[in-house]
Design an enzyme around this catalytic site. Structure first.
Site, PDB file in Angstrom:
ATOM      1  CE1 TYR A 141      -3.719   2.457   0.545  1.00 31.47           C
ATOM      2  CE2 TYR A 141      -2.518   3.216   2.484  1.00 31.47           C
ATOM      3  CZ  TYR A 141      -3.543   3.378   1.564  1.00 31.47           C
ATOM      4  OH  TYR A 141      -4.395   4.452   1.674  1.00 31.47           O
TER       5      TYR A 141
ATOM      6  CG  ASP B 167       5.671   3.643   1.048  1.00 26.07           C
ATOM      7  OD1 ASP B 167       5.942   4.320   2.069  1.00 26.07           O
ATOM      8  OD2 ASP B 167       4.518   3.434   0.651  1.00 26.07           O
TER       9      ASP B 167
ATOM     10  CE  LYS C 284       0.972   5.015   8.417  1.00 20.23           C
ATOM     11  NZ  LYS C 284       1.003   4.117   7.306  1.00 20.23           N
TER      12      LYS C 284
HETATM   13  C1  LIG Z   1       0.337   4.618   5.922  1.00 20.09           C
HETATM   14  C2  LIG Z   1       1.070   4.341   4.664  1.00 20.09           C
HETATM   15  C3  LIG Z   1       0.940   5.165   3.537  1.00 20.09           C
HETATM   16  C4  LIG Z   1      -0.074   6.283   3.457  1.00 20.09           C
HETATM   17  O1  LIG Z   1       0.135   7.287   4.382  1.00 20.09           O
HETATM   18  P1  LIG Z   1      -1.122   8.240   4.778  1.00 20.09           P
HETATM   19  O2  LIG Z   1      -0.498   9.253   5.688  1.00 20.09           O
HETATM   20  O3  LIG Z   1      -2.124   7.346   5.422  1.00 20.09           O
HETATM   21  O4  LIG Z   1      -1.620   8.824   3.516  1.00 20.09           O
HETATM   22  C5  LIG Z   1       1.760   4.932   2.465  1.00 20.09           C
HETATM   23  N1  LIG Z   1       2.647   3.917   2.471  1.00 20.09           N
HETATM   24  C6  LIG Z   1       2.787   3.100   3.525  1.00 20.09           C
HETATM   25  C7  LIG Z   1       3.803   2.014   3.475  1.00 20.09           C
HETATM   26  C8  LIG Z   1       1.989   3.267   4.638  1.00 20.09           C
HETATM   27  O5  LIG Z   1       2.106   2.408   5.661  1.00 20.09           O
END
Ligand SMILES: *Cc1c(COP(=O)(O)O)cnc(C)c1O
Length: 429
Positions: free
Chosen positions: A145, A240, A268
């Site tokens: 994701y 990511d 995060k």
């Molecule tokens: C949480 C997450 C996202 C998206 O971040 P948001 O702040 O929720 O838009 C993208 N990549 C990874 C790996 C994530 O865990």
């Protein structure tokens, strides 16, 4: 069973004015049944709902709360910054401190652009990779994701996967056709993709530890292979690290596995619980962003002072103690305890973990990719989830989400979790 009268009343009101009653799908509890609780306050490793029930929390607001909730240093920093104004729309000193901090902790990152979410960071990183390479195609992996931008909502993890639409409606096939989706941890499909499109692939984007379809680790050598095949073909490698950044090591998964990507995305932890994201990497690539270069990217609230000071306080504190060793020890304790509990209850569990991130799949097979994860027993997960909740332990309300341990989880709390799991696995699963 504990009363949730106030939560239920709030959810009924929410259903009338918010689609599904929530602002982010997994929160709706649909994957596990029942209705969500509403949070009154959270402190350390515990959450209290509006009915006064307390839970030991393994979601940690999906990762940011690595020091536990409401860490006093973060709260103090946000209060002090708020007194000076909440947003300026013109540079503030905290953005520079944050960018300097990220470049110092993550050596592959020479320059940074701050955003308001991980979604924005990943969307912008993809646009930048395409603009820099002048190529259209991208490779992502099934179950990963990267937020909900159009070209990334293909075989996506997290809520998209939980609710059975990893390929979202509303994404024109013409947008998605440039996204090649391959299985995680495999080599031949990647070789075939580059052989079929030798000069068209702009980048590979990958979660270096996949944490949005439960959790699966990269097989030894696989991330090295990604590094090598992108370099050979003039494509960029994007890590990511929105989830793994500053969690799996001070320099993220790339430090832990010793890989140097071209670009990275974060979020995060660097917001300390406030809305934030960032992309960063090689200066020659980053300089393609506006105003220096032709790739457009912007944000009214980007580099927001409250988010910056909260994130900096998070990173300051993480650097101040032996926290990573502590997180590793708590993770190992939880892993050993849950494995033993599953063994004595004779319930087949595959427990995957990397540092303070973990996932419990109800299967006797190893899980290395999305197909493996989909073979796990979701009915058993539901029973386990509700059994743990009734015992006062809050796990992510989906079999396709990772769990997070914070530095506020002590040995005693993990022990209590293991004991609860042993009971639930024996009697309810
Ligand atoms: C949480 C997450 C996202 C998206 O971040 P948001 O702040 O929720 O838009 C993208 N990549 C990874 C790996 C994530 O865990």
């Amino acid at each position: 069973m504990i009363a949730r009268t106030k939560s239920e009343a709030l959810f009924a009101r929410a259903l009338a004015c918010l689609p599904g009653g929530v602002n982010s799908p997994v929160r709706a509890f649909r994957a596990v049944g029942g209705t969500p609780f509403f949070v009154q306050q959270a402190r350390g490793c515990r959450i209290t709902d509006v009915d006064g029930n307390e839970y030991l929390d393994y979601v940690g607001t999906w990762g940011p709360a690595i020091l536990g909730h409401a860490h006093p240093k973060i709260i103090a920093a946000v209060k002090a910054a708020a007194g000076q104004g909440t947003s300026f729309g013109i540079p503030n000193p905290h953005e520079v401190l944050m960018a300097e901090r990220i470049t110092r902790l993550v050596p592959s990152v020479q320059k940074v652009r701050l955003t308001n979410s991980g979604t924005e960071a990943c969307m912008s990183a993809i646009r930048l990779a395409r603009g820099f390479t002048k190529r259209d195609k991208i490779i992502k992996f099934a179950g990963c994701y990267h937020g909900h931008a159009d070209s990334l909502l293909v075989k996506a993890g997290s809520g998209a996967l939980t609710f059975g639409h990893p390929d979202s409606a509303g994404v024109p096939a013409d947008f998605a056709k440039h996204t090649l989706v391959l299985p995680y941890n495999e080599i031949e499909p990647l070789q075939a993709a580059f052989a079929a499109h030798p000069r068209d692939i702009a980048c590979i984007i990958v979660e270096p530890v996949a944490g949005n379809a439960g959790l699966f680790n990269p097989k030894p050598g696989w991330l090295e292979f990604l590094r090598q095949i992108t370099a050979t073909h003039g494509a960029l490698l994007i890590f990511d690290e929105v989830m793994t950044g500053f969690r799996l090591a001070p320099g993220g998964a790339q430090e832990r596995f010793g890989i140097t990507p071209d670009l990275s995305t974060f979020g995060k932890i660097i917001g300390g619980g406030l809305p934030v994201g960032a992309l960063g990497g090689r200066a020659d690539v980053m300089d393609h962003l506006a105003p220096l270069g032709p790739v457009y990217q912007a944000g009214t609230l980007s580099g927001n002072p409250l988010a910056m000071v909260a994130g900096l306080a998070n990173l300051d504190e993480l650097a101040a103690g032996d926290y990573y060793a502590q997180l590793e020890a708590r993770g190992a304790q939880l892993e050993a305890g849950l494995r033993a509990a599953a063994g004595s209850a004779r319930v087949a569990v595959t427990f995957n973990r990397c540092g303070s991130m973990f996932c419990c799949y109800f299967t006797d097979q190893p899980v290395w990719n999305l197909d493996d994860a989909l073979r796990a027993d979701r009915e058993r997960f539901k029973k386990f989830f509700h059994g743990m909740l009734a015992a006062g332990v809050y796990l992510a309300p989906s079999p396709f989400e990772a769990g997070f341990i914070s530095t506020a989880h002590g040995e005693a709390e993990v022990e209590m979790t293991v004991k609860a799991a042993a009971r639930v696995l024996k009697t309810r699963v």
